[in-house]
Structure formats: C-alpha cells, structure tokens
Design a protein around this motif. Sequence first.
Motif, PDB file in Angstrom:
ATOM      1  N   ALA A  51       0.828  -1.200   0.000  1.00 58.01           N
ATOM      2  CA  ALA A  51       0.000   0.000   0.000  1.00 58.01           C
ATOM      3  C   ALA A  51       0.871   1.263   0.000  1.00 58.01           C
ATOM      4  N   THR A  52       1.955   1.233   0.743  1.00 58.47           N
ATOM      5  CA  THR A  52       2.868   2.389   0.767  1.00 58.47           C
ATOM      6  C   THR A  52       3.547   2.579  -0.580  1.00 58.47           C
TER       7      THR A  52
ATOM      8  N   CYS B 160       2.400   1.613  -3.486  1.00 55.11           N
ATOM      9  CA  CYS B 160       1.387   2.070  -4.440  1.00 55.11           C
ATOM     10  C   CYS B 160       1.056   3.539  -4.237  1.00 55.11           C
ATOM     11  N   LEU B 161       1.014   3.985  -2.990  1.00 54.72           N
ATOM     12  CA  LEU B 161       0.751   5.398  -2.719  1.00 54.72           C
ATOM     13  C   LEU B 161       1.870   6.284  -3.267  1.00 54.72           C
TER      14      LEU B 161
ATOM     15  N   VAL C 208      -1.491   0.736 -11.326  1.00 52.01           N
ATOM     16  CA  VAL C 208      -1.077   0.827  -9.916  1.00 52.01           C
ATOM     17  C   VAL C 208      -2.291   0.780  -8.996  1.00 52.01           C
ATOM     18  N   ILE C 209      -3.369   1.438  -9.377  1.00 53.50           N
ATOM     19  CA  ILE C 209      -4.587   1.388  -8.560  1.00 53.50           C
ATOM     20  C   ILE C 209      -5.156  -0.030  -8.548  1.00 53.50           C
TER      21      ILE C 209
ATOM     22  N   TRP D 176      -3.115  -1.910  -6.139  1.00 55.25           N
ATOM     23  CA  TRP D 176      -3.438  -1.455  -4.789  1.00 55.25           C
ATOM     24  C   TRP D 176      -4.727  -2.103  -4.275  1.00 55.25           C
ATOM     25  N   TYR D 177      -5.766  -2.123  -5.120  1.00 49.53           N
ATOM     26  CA  TYR D 177      -7.041  -2.713  -4.701  1.00 49.53           C
ATOM     27  C   TYR D 177      -7.084  -4.226  -4.857  1.00 49.53           C
TER      28      TYR D 177
END
Length: 89
Positions: free
Chosen positions: A3-4, A6-7, A50-51, A54-55
């Motif tokens: 998550a980090t 991807c952010l 990337v989203i 992430w999901y």
Amino acid sequence: MIATACLIAVCIIAAAALMNLYRLAKGPDVLDRILSLETLTTNTIGLVVVIGIWYGTSLYFEIALLFVAVGFLSTVAFCKYLLRGNVIE
C-alpha cells in the motif's frame, strides 16, 4: 508495504501527469502537444495499473487495456490528420 509503494507510485505518476498537462497547454507547436497527449495516456495507464494492484482486482487491468487501444488509435489518427489533412481516405 504494498500500500505504501502504491501510494508513492500514484503520487509520482500524478506529478508526471501534471507536468504533461502543462506541456499540453504550453507546447510550442502541435507535435509537442500530440507527444504530450500520448505521454499523458501512458501515465493514465500506469495510474490505472497501480490502482489495480493497490485494490487487488483485475478489473482495472482490463480498463488499462482499453486505454492502450484508444490511446494508440488516437495518436495514429492525430498524426495521420497532420500529415494528410484527413483521417479517413
């Protein structure tokens, strides 16, 4: 951890997209604007991928494939229009 990462990737891709939008608005000629639009399409594809990572869903990868097809066809159409003055002969 994912998550980090991807952010951070989303922030970097968004910054690149903003720079492309600036070049799209202030480009000195039409060819720079077309190149900026193609790069903006590439940034959008990267952002969608990337989203999707992430999901954790595969739906975003299919959306990215649609963006690839539309982005390629729009670039070819713009270039053909600039070279010949029309898209369909």
